[in-house]
Design a protein around this motif. Structure first.
Motif, PDB file in Angstrom:
ATOM      1  N   MET A   4       0.826  -1.207   0.000  1.00 36.66           N
ATOM      2  CA  MET A   4       0.000   0.000   0.000  1.00 36.66           C
ATOM      3  C   MET A   4       0.862   1.260   0.000  1.00 36.66           C
ATOM      4  N   GLU A   5       1.949   1.229   0.751  1.00 33.80           N
ATOM      5  CA  GLU A   5       2.826   2.389   0.783  1.00 33.80           C
ATOM      6  C   GLU A   5       3.498   2.614  -0.567  1.00 33.80           C
ATOM      7  N   ALA A   6       3.960   1.564  -1.194  1.00 26.98           N
ATOM      8  CA  ALA A   6       4.618   1.700  -2.494  1.00 26.98           C
ATOM      9  C   ALA A   6       3.659   2.310  -3.520  1.00 26.98           C
ATOM     10  N   ILE A   7       2.431   1.845  -3.522  1.00 27.89           N
ATOM     11  CA  ILE A   7       1.435   2.389  -4.448  1.00 27.89           C
ATOM     12  C   ILE A   7       1.145   3.852  -4.125  1.00 27.89           C
ATOM     13  N   THR A   8       0.971   4.162  -2.850  1.00 28.00           N
ATOM     14  CA  THR A   8       0.665   5.530  -2.436  1.00 28.00           C
ATOM     15  C   THR A   8       1.795   6.483  -2.787  1.00 28.00           C
ATOM     16  N   VAL A   9       3.020   6.075  -2.511  1.00 24.01           N
ATOM     17  CA  VAL A   9       4.173   6.931  -2.796  1.00 24.01           C
ATOM     18  C   VAL A   9       4.323   7.132  -4.302  1.00 24.01           C
ATOM     19  N   ALA A  10       4.163   6.076  -5.079  1.00 26.94           N
ATOM     20  CA  ALA A  10       4.294   6.205  -6.534  1.00 26.94           C
ATOM     21  C   ALA A  10       3.186   7.086  -7.115  1.00 26.94           C
ATOM     22  N   LEU A  11       1.972   6.967  -6.572  1.00 28.40           N
ATOM     23  CA  LEU A  11       0.873   7.789  -7.075  1.00 28.40           C
ATOM     24  C   LEU A  11       0.951   9.236  -6.584  1.00 28.40           C
ATOM     25  N   ALA A  12       1.763   9.487  -5.583  1.00 31.03           N
ATOM     26  CA  ALA A  12       1.924  10.861  -5.102  1.00 31.03           C
ATOM     27  C   ALA A  12       2.760  11.690  -6.072  1.00 31.03           C
ATOM     28  N   LEU A  13       3.609  11.058  -6.840  1.00 28.53           N
ATOM     29  CA  LEU A  13       4.474  11.801  -7.760  1.00 28.53           C
ATOM     30  C   LEU A  13       3.704  12.621  -8.801  1.00 28.53           C
ATOM     31  N   PRO A  14       2.724  12.041  -9.508  1.00 25.25           N
ATOM     32  CA  PRO A  14       1.986  12.868 -10.475  1.00 25.25           C
ATOM     33  C   PRO A  14       1.222  14.017  -9.805  1.00 25.25           C
ATOM     34  N   VAL A  15       0.721  13.770  -8.620  1.00 23.31           N
ATOM     35  CA  VAL A  15      -0.007  14.824  -7.907  1.00 23.31           C
ATOM     36  C   VAL A  15       0.937  15.967  -7.556  1.00 23.31           C
ATOM     37  N   VAL A  16       2.112  15.616  -7.028  1.00 26.81           N
ATOM     38  CA  VAL A  16       3.093  16.645  -6.687  1.00 26.81           C
ATOM     39  C   VAL A  16       3.554  17.380  -7.944  1.00 26.81           C
ATOM     40  N   ALA A  17       3.698  16.661  -9.034  1.00 26.09           N
ATOM     41  CA  ALA A  17       4.149  17.288 -10.280  1.00 26.09           C
ATOM     42  C   ALA A  17       3.123  18.303 -10.792  1.00 26.09           C
ATOM     43  N   ASN A  18       1.827  17.986 -10.657  1.00 29.17           N
ATOM     44  CA  ASN A  18       0.784  18.875 -11.171  1.00 29.17           C
ATOM     45  C   ASN A  18       0.401  19.978 -10.189  1.00 29.17           C
ATOM     46  N   LEU A  19       0.301  19.652  -8.922  1.00 28.45           N
ATOM     47  CA  LEU A  19      -0.190  20.616  -7.943  1.00 28.45           C
ATOM     48  C   LEU A  19       0.910  21.272  -7.128  1.00 28.45           C
ATOM     49  N   GLY A  20       2.002  20.579  -6.950  1.00 24.67           N
ATOM     50  CA  GLY A  20       3.082  21.108  -6.127  1.00 24.67           C
ATOM     51  C   GLY A  20       4.072  21.894  -6.966  1.00 24.67           C
ATOM     52  N   GLY A  21       5.259  22.003  -6.452  1.00 23.01           N
ATOM     53  CA  GLY A  21       6.304  22.745  -7.137  1.00 23.01           C
ATOM     54  C   GLY A  21       6.952  21.975  -8.266  1.00 23.01           C
ATOM     55  N   GLY A  22       6.527  20.756  -8.499  1.00 22.64           N
ATOM     56  CA  GLY A  22       7.111  19.950  -9.556  1.00 22.64           C
ATOM     57  C   GLY A  22       8.082  18.925  -9.007  1.00 22.64           C
ATOM     58  N   VAL A  23       8.424  17.998  -9.875  1.00 15.91           N
ATOM     59  CA  VAL A  23       9.327  16.921  -9.504  1.00 15.91           C
ATOM     60  C   VAL A  23      10.519  16.967 -10.452  1.00 15.91           C
ATOM     61  N   THR A  24      11.704  17.008  -9.887  1.00 16.71           N
ATOM     62  CA  THR A  24      12.903  16.950 -10.725  1.00 16.71           C
ATOM     63  C   THR A  24      13.180  15.503 -11.096  1.00 16.71           C
TER      64      THR A  24
END
Length: 138
Positions: A34-54
């Motif tokens: 569950m953690e692996a899925i949650t962490v991996a799915l957090a990346l697109p959210v951070v990329a779109n809503l947050g400051g971006g992902v390098t």
């Protein structure tokens, strides 16, 4: 009383019919997935809503998620749980770059610490022979 009439030592607590620690490994394994899925799915959210992902932070988080999945099958080894805790700290260390991922690390670290506390309590009760599965059937 002769030499051969030594008193018998007290019987050790009977081990439980089912291994409770195997159940803990299952809970830890499910939580890791569950953690692996949650962490991996957090990346697109951070990329779109947050400051971006390098590129570096993205690959680091994906590598941690992959390591969490690999550790699911390694939980029977003594070194696996400390490695899981180190990965949680690694997620928390990303707080300055990806705060959302660090929050996930804090939440899952709290869950794993609670599971370890429960495991210690069950091991203590198992050693004392007070588990329900160790009680004589009436």
């Amino acid at each position: 009383m002769s030499e051969n009439d030594t008193p018998e030592p007290a019987a050790a607590p009977r081990p439980p019919a089912k291994d409770p620690m195997k159940g803990f490994r299952g809970v830890l394994s499910g939580t890791l997935i569950m953690e692996a899925i949650t962490v991996a799915l957090a990346l697109p959210v951070v990329a779109n809503l947050g400051g971006g992902v390098t590129s570096f932070t993205g690959w680091t988080v994906i590598a941690i998620a992959a390591a969490l999945i690999v550790l699911c099958g390694m939980l029977k080894h003594r070194w696996a749980v400390p490695v899981v805790l180190v990965l949680q700290v690694a997620l928390i260390a990303m707080a300055f770059v990806l705060p959302a991922v660090a929050i996930l690390g804090v939440l899952f670290l709290a869950a794993f610490l609670w599971f370890l506390w429960l495991r210690r309590d069950v091991a203590r009760r198992m050693a004392a022979g007070t588990l329900a599965s160790q009680q004589p059937q009436s």
